[in-house]
Structure formats: structure tokens, C-alpha cells
Design an enzyme around this catalytic site. Structure first.
Site, short mmCIF file in Angstrom:
data_model
loop_
_atom_site.label_atom_id
_atom_site.label_comp_id
_atom_site.label_asym_id
_atom_site.label_seq_id
_atom_site.Cartn_x
_atom_site.Cartn_y
_atom_site.Cartn_z
N CYS A 1 21.10 34.57 63.63
CA CYS A 1 21.92 33.35 63.61
C CYS A 1 23.33 33.64 64.10
CB CYS A 1 21.95 32.74 62.21
SG CYS A 1 22.65 33.82 60.94
N PHE B 1 15.11 38.23 53.08
CA PHE B 1 16.25 37.31 53.02
C PHE B 1 15.69 35.91 52.73
CE2 PHE B 1 17.03 40.58 56.25
CZ PHE B 1 18.15 41.22 55.74
N ASP C 1 14.94 37.18 58.42
CA ASP C 1 15.90 36.11 58.68
C ASP C 1 17.24 36.48 58.05
OD1 ASP C 1 17.02 33.71 59.43
OD2 ASP C 1 16.15 32.57 57.77
N ARG D 1 9.81 27.32 60.12
CA ARG D 1 9.00 27.57 58.92
C ARG D 1 7.60 27.01 59.09
NH1 ARG D 1 14.20 27.27 55.68
NH2 ARG D 1 14.37 25.02 55.90
N ASP E 1 15.32 39.12 48.26
CA ASP E 1 16.69 38.65 48.50
C ASP E 1 17.61 39.37 47.52
OD1 ASP E 1 17.85 35.86 50.04
OD2 ASP E 1 19.14 36.78 48.54
N SER E 2 18.84 39.63 47.93
CA SER E 2 19.79 40.32 47.06
C SER E 2 20.43 39.40 46.03
CB SER E 2 20.89 40.97 47.90
OG SER E 2 21.61 39.98 48.62
#
Length: 394
Positions: A338, A226, A298, A210, A248-249
């Protein structure tokens, strides 16, 4: 202690201090160990190899933890390992950062144990039956070593199913964490929710990344996909981004992000939050003809295992293709995976396919990795799960 004898030729991994032995490598067991019991692992010639947790329900039947036969796996052993792990992270904690991962499972010789520090609270994840058996001792040691206000159980990961363990969550000791715990990372304040948040409460594995990405955001139009609780968004705004769009959801993620913006006194006029499926939203942006200077991708874990690799590769390729199409010429793409099953070389190949489909030339500027509180043992490369690329898209 029960002896577990490996098949001839299957000793190499244990001798190289790899912590996993699969069930197919076992020749015979001299007794009937319970799941989570500590056993002695031996070669076909009955030579000692290591001590390990045993679990008949798991493909990883043996989780090796100690290669010195003279050692005894007791509370003192756990205390020493925990002390070593905690001490190795102390330099990361200061007035600007009071959150990090204190214990990272196999990397710290404690297979199946994850401990995260959030200010004065600890979040505990137990993913192996052996650590589940030692839970009470671990809690006692953590109290003695760190004197936290509270310890919260976040052992709700799907990985527990492989060990025939049920998901658990709740207070283990001390005070119940408030709805929001205030933590600092790189001088930015976050309110995080341990009980309802994703993972163990906060993605501290992106701390360094970040900070790196924020340096490219000054005066730029940024898209954070995300976004979760806003790590990349907040760092970019703090470094002078002209505007950040965050997608984002999760309604909780968007709500937490907005709260964190206010907490840090960042202008709402420079940020827009959108609750939507990222892939759908990227297509909407494309139809609208929107362009961005910097994009962060991400996503969650697309490949939980190697069997899902092909499907995950297609998902990563399409996601990155869409991102590249939305970038201005010379724009910056920070893209991550990830998924432990996707190694860096595979990820680079996926990016190359995405660039070809998008009709864009792409340069790699940097490679992203997990931070030092998520170390990778050279004998256990599987511990390197987070990888990413900082790209210039031409």
C-alpha cells in the site's frame, strides 16, 4: 484573490491537470496568503492556470482543485463535488455492502479530504489546510446530502504534520459512534471500531481483493498475515477454507477478529488467531516446518516516501521470501503493497528477488488493484497506492 506565479517552464504539470505544485516551482507571490487560503495559480506570462489551496509549510505548496477560471470556490462548489463523488459510488451500496469510500481526496477534486461510510456513520479525514478551513461547510453538506447518524473526525494521520496541522479525533456531529458499528461487505458482517481502529476504521480498499482470494481458499490451509479485523480470514472461511491461521501484532485486531468470527457464525475450530510480530512468527513457522496452501501478505505502508524506498524494498523482499518458503509446491501467495512510492513494476522486481532468494519459481496469475471507490485520475498516477499480485509458487 492572491496570484501565485510559477517559474517559466514549471506550468506543464498544472496544464496537464496534475493537482500538486511543489514550492520550488513558485517564482513569486503577489501578497501574503494564509495557509489553506485559495489562490489563483498563474504562468510566468500571468495566464490563469488553476485555483488552488496554498500552504507555505508544505513541500506541496499548491494543491490544485479547479481549472475553470469562471468557477467560484464556495459552498456550492464543494456541494457539487461532494454530490458527484457520492453519486458515483451509489451502485456499490446494497443489502450485502453498506460500507465504502465516498470521497477519495485528489481523485474526486477535493485534495486532502477522505470520507468513508460505515452503515449510518461517516468517518472524516482532513489532510490539507485548505480542507481544514472548509471543515464546517463540508460537515453541513454531508449532513444535508446523507443525513448520517453521526460524523466522526479521524484526522489523526501523520500527513497532517506536513501541512502544519495537529492531529485531531472525535465527534464532529450527531451521535457518538458505538464501540462497534455493524457493517456489511460482500455479505459478511463486521463490527468495526472507528475511534480506536487503524486508518479511518476499516480497510475497505481490499473489498474486491478479499473476494477474489477467497475463491482460491476452498478446502485449503490458509495463513492470513497482518489480518487486522479479519477481512481475508472471514472471506476464506466463508468460501470453505479448511483452516485459517490469522496473525497480527495488535491485540485489538485479534480481539475484533474473534468477535467477527462469532458474528458470522463461523466455526472457531477452523481458525486460529496469533498475536505476534508477523516477521518473527513466519520464522517460527519455518523452524516448526509448517506449510500452507494459501498465504496472504498485506503489510502496513513500508515506504511512506521515496526516500524510504530502498529500506522498504528490503523489507518487502524478506517478507515475501519467508512467505514463499512456507508454501506447499503450487501454493498461492497473495501479496500486497500500500506504499504509493512502490509502483507495480518495482513491486514485481522485488518479488523476483524474493523468489530468487527463496529458490522458488513463481508465476503471476493476477494483478490486484484498489477498488473503484478509490479511483485513480489519469492526471494523478500517485493516487494509485494499493497494488498486489496473486502468485503461484512452484
Amino acid at each position: 484573490m492572491i496570484d501565485v506565479i510559477l517559474k517559466k517552464g514549471k506550468e506543464k504539470a498544472a496544464m496537464l491537470h496534475h493537482p500538486w505544485i511543489f514550492s520550488g516551482a513558485i517564482d513569486k507571490i503577489k501578497g501574503k496568503p494564509e495557509n489553506g487560503e485559495i489562490v489563483k495559480v498563474c504562468s510566468g506570462a500571468s495566464e490563469f492556470l488553476a485555483y488552488a489551496y496554498y500552504n507555505a509549510e508544505s513541500r506541496v505548496a499548491l494543491r490544485l482543485m479547479e481549472w475553470n477560471e469562471s468557477k467560484t470556490i464556495d459552498k456550492s462548489w464543494y456541494q457539487l463535488k461532494l454530490r458527484d463523488a457520492i453519486a458515483s459510488r451509489q451502485h456499490l451500496l446494497n443489502e450485502n455492502t453498506n460500507t465504502c469510500r465516498l470521497v477519495f481526496s485528489e481523485a474526486d477534486f477535493l485534495p486532502g479530504l477522505i470520507v468513508d461510510k460505515y452503515a449510518d456513520f461517516l468517518s472524516l479525514q482532513i489532510l490539507s489546510s485548505g480542507m481544514e478551513n472548509a471543515k464546517q461547510e463540508l460537515i453541513e453538506i454531508l449532513i444535508e446530502e446523507l443525513n448520517p447518524r453521526g460524523i466522526f473526525d479521524k484526522s489523526d494521520a501523520g500527513a497532517r504534520k506536513h501541512e502544519n496541522l495537529e492531529a485531531t479525533q472525535g465527534l464532529l456531529w450527531g451521535e457518538t459512534p458505538p464501540e462497534f458499528i455493524e457493517v456489511k461487505e460482500n455479505g459478511i458482517t463486521y463490527h468495526i471500531n472507528i475511534a480506536d481502529g487503524q486508518k479511518s476504521g476499516f480497510y475497505c480498499d481490499q473489498r474486491d481483493n478479499r473476494d477474489i482470494l477467497a475463491a482460491y481458499s476452498k478446502d485449503k490451509n490458509v495463513l492470513d498475515c497482518f489480518c487486522y479485523s479479519g477481512g481475508f480470514t472471514l472471506n476464506s472461511l466463508k468460501q470453505g477454507a479448511a483452516h485459517v491461521t490469522s496473525v497480527d501484532s495488535s491485540a485489538l485486531a485479534i480481539e475484533t477478529l474473534k468477535h467477527n468470527l462469532e458474528l458470522n457464525g463461523l466455526e472457531a475450530s477452523r481458525q486460529e488467531s496469533i498475536q505476534s510480530d508477523v516477521n518473527k512468527q513466519l520464522r517460527v513457522f519455518k523452524e516448526e516446518g509448517k506449510k500452507f496452501d494459501v498465504i496472504v501478505l498485506d503489510p502496513p505502508k513500508y515506504a511512506p516516501s521515496r526516500s524510504a524506498l530502498d529500506r522498504a524494498a528490503r523489507a518487502y523482499k524478506d517478507l515475501n521470501r519467508l512467505g514463499m518458503l512456507l508454501l506447499e509446491k503450487g501454493g498461492i501467495l497473495a501479496t500486497f503493497s500500500c506504499s504509493g512510492a512502490v509502483d507495480m513494476e518495482t513491486f514485481k522486481q522485488i518479488i523476483a528477488w524474493a523468489a530468487l532468494d527463496a529458490g522458488r519459481e513463481v508465476q503471476i496469475l493476477k494483478q490486484f488493484h484498489q477498488p473503484e471507490d478509490h479511483p485513480v485520475r489519469v492526471s494523478f498516477p500517485e493516487g494509485e497506492y494499493l497494488k498486489g499480485l496473486l502468485l503461484r509458487v512452484l
